[in-house]
Design an enzyme around this catalytic site. Structure first.
Site, PDB file in Angstrom:
ATOM      1  CG  HIS A 189      93.208  48.024  -3.897  1.00 55.61           C
ATOM      2  ND1 HIS A 189      93.452  48.454  -2.618  1.00 55.61           N
ATOM      3  CD2 HIS A 189      92.016  47.379  -3.845  1.00 55.61           C
ATOM      4  CE1 HIS A 189      92.444  48.112  -1.821  1.00 55.61           C
ATOM      5  NE2 HIS A 189      91.562  47.452  -2.547  1.00 55.61           N
TER       6      HIS A 189
ATOM      7  NE  ARG B  16      91.291  47.615   2.706  1.00 55.70           N
ATOM      8  CZ  ARG B  16      90.495  47.192   1.739  1.00 55.70           C
ATOM      9  NH1 ARG B  16      90.884  46.240   0.908  1.00 55.70           N
ATOM     10  NH2 ARG B  16      89.292  47.723   1.589  1.00 55.70           N
TER      11      ARG B  16
ATOM     12  CD  GLU C  17      96.554  49.400  -1.798  1.00 60.45           C
ATOM     13  OE1 GLU C  17      95.565  50.072  -2.093  1.00 60.45           O
ATOM     14  OE2 GLU C  17      96.497  48.190  -1.559  1.00 60.45           O
TER      15      GLU C  17
END
Lengths: 320, 320
Positions: free
Chosen positions: A289, A242, A271
């Site tokens: 991602h 993450r 994000e």
């Protein structure tokens, strides 16, 4: 609460998870598609009149947070299904308090995420993405004007978090003759890789750090400036965990100043906002991602989400 | 011919191979640096007055052809050292006729080239380079607007040429749980991978073709339209061998029309000219013949080239 015969209402936060479910006939679920609105989620829910009180499940992914406020606005919520391995975007404390079940995707994306970690590492070392940019203008440049990359074999790779994903990364990198080391909450007696209880020590003894651990209060900004300086000027950081595992501001500084050599990042702190300071750099490879964004993986996760809903709603009546 | 005590003259075709050699003191060799001239090689040699007749060795790489004409213009030539695994850019017939020794880099780049093959394959499947382009604008786009990639695990990979490089590619891809098949001049009894004597059959039974064989008259355009159609719409071609192993015009057509899914190319038929038809495509990853362009590999190859010269010139006097 919903009646026995009622079709359960499901709040869908991510556009990509309605497709397979919606094709069911007769419909097993009513879908409240928050993703089709431009409003912030809470505002969207306030605008809806009748449905939110009857929403019994949420479908989300890692990009769609489920905050305490959202949970509080859904009094009948009993299930959150996330199409991700991590659950850090879900307020687990509030879920526990309300006894809301949280289901993640488990090991479904393990291989994909491990593949992505290796792909990003090779890309940074071999400058694949930069090479692709270069090659699209190659005829105009000098044949050997492209900057040198670096070998993968023999590199000391420090894996942070030797769970399912970390283990698969290790297996793959062993085939490239890398030397595997790791940091984890606990030493794993079933592997022969060198264990470091301290991340700074691991960084000092590694050429590459691969972040595969979950984001928790303990791991937030685990990779701070001290760790990056310990990793050093030839060091590379790969993050498939993450974004907030790294102090992103310090990372950008270290990359710009050459205090580490490069980075391959599939995840970011905020994000979909990628730090703008990374855009001009050729020593970083950025990925949106995307580790789990394979067509096969998508089909699998749709099935998994549907199954999780079916299991939850078929079991519930028997219990009550 | 050169006298016993004379410092041998070496024609250097590639800029990157003078560095270590030139730092020798006292100089063991005189270098004729053709790369520093913009003239075509033959013209360059004609312009030089005294040196070409005394040139006893050439240092080149895969991007620098050594034609029969070049060889004929160097009457004292006894050695060609190429900093590449392949020797297809050297007129071997003329070398044999003149008894000129040809030394290639052997297995020095094996691991790098195998790494590059895997990197290109993962990049095409996972769209790493395309994702990097996308991520550099991610904040402006929809989070999940990026097109889906495809898993690596379980893919049937047909390796063409199971020599040193092909073997290393197989080893790596086994760690990603790929199913390895191969085509080679002869069946290799020491491996358990399925052998296909026919490339079309291999293509029909593979999701991916990885080209690792040398370029010869037999392998030129081995990957023609028939092979590509047999590989099919979901098929991917990775080329770390030589550009001319593929009929490049047909490849561009197949990629544009979607008759194969994608390609990862480190080599091209007419380097450094990459077919312009590839530039707008997101389903190809282009690399400027960069597999061996690592800093460590470069140092190794400089040493290897120096050693090859030293061996040749120290042995020669004893023979004559």
């Amino acid at each position: 609460m919903a009646e026995e015969e009622e079709v359960p209402a499901i709040l869908v936060l991510a556009s990509s998870f309605g497709i397979d479910i919606k094709s069911q006939n007769p419909p097993k679920y009513r879908f409240l598609e928050a993703f089709s609105s431009n409003l912030p989620l809470l505002q969207f829910l306030q605008q809806q009149q009748t449905l939110p009180p009857s929403v019994r499940a949420i479908i989300c992914n890692a990009l769609k947070p489920v905050t305490a406020d959202v949970i509080r606005s859904l009094p009948s919520l009993g299930l959150v299904v996330t199409a991700s391995a991590g659950t850090d975007h879900i307020d687990l404390t509030e879920c526990r308090r309300r006894r809301i079940q949280v289901v993640n995707i488990g090991g479904l994306f393990t291989a994909d995420v491990a593949d992505m970690a290796v792909a990003l590492l090779i890309d940074v070392l071999f400058k694949i993405s930069a090479g692709d940019r270069f090659a699209r203008n190659w005829g105009l440049s000098k044949p050997l004007g492209f900057p040198f990359g670096s070998k993968l074999g023999g590199k000391r790779v420090g894996i942070i978090g030797l769970g399912r994903i970390g283990g698969e990364v290790a297996k793959r990198l062993e085939a490239f003759d890398c030397i595997i080391k790791y940091h984890s909450r606990n030493k794993n007696p079933s592997v022969s890789y060198t264990f470091y209880s301290n991340v700074v020590d691991l960084a000092s003894n590694s050429d590459v750090l691969v972040l595969c651990c979950p984001l928790t209060e303990q791991t937030r900004h685990l990779i701070n400036k001290e760790v990056m300086l310990a990793l050093g000027k030839d060091g590379i950081i790969i993050n498939v965990g993450r974004g907030a595992l790294i102090d992103e501001k310090e990372l950008v500084q270290c990359l710009v100043k050459g205090e580490i050599r490069g980075a391959g990042l599939d995840v970011f702190e905020d994000e979909p906002n990628v730090p703008k300071g990374l855009f001009p750099l050729d020593n970083v490879v950025l990925s949106p991602h995307a580790a789990a964004l394979t067509l096969d993986g998508f089909k699998d996760s749709c099935e998994y989400v549907t199954q999780s809903l079916d299991t939850f709603f078929s079991i519930k009546p028997q219990v009550s």
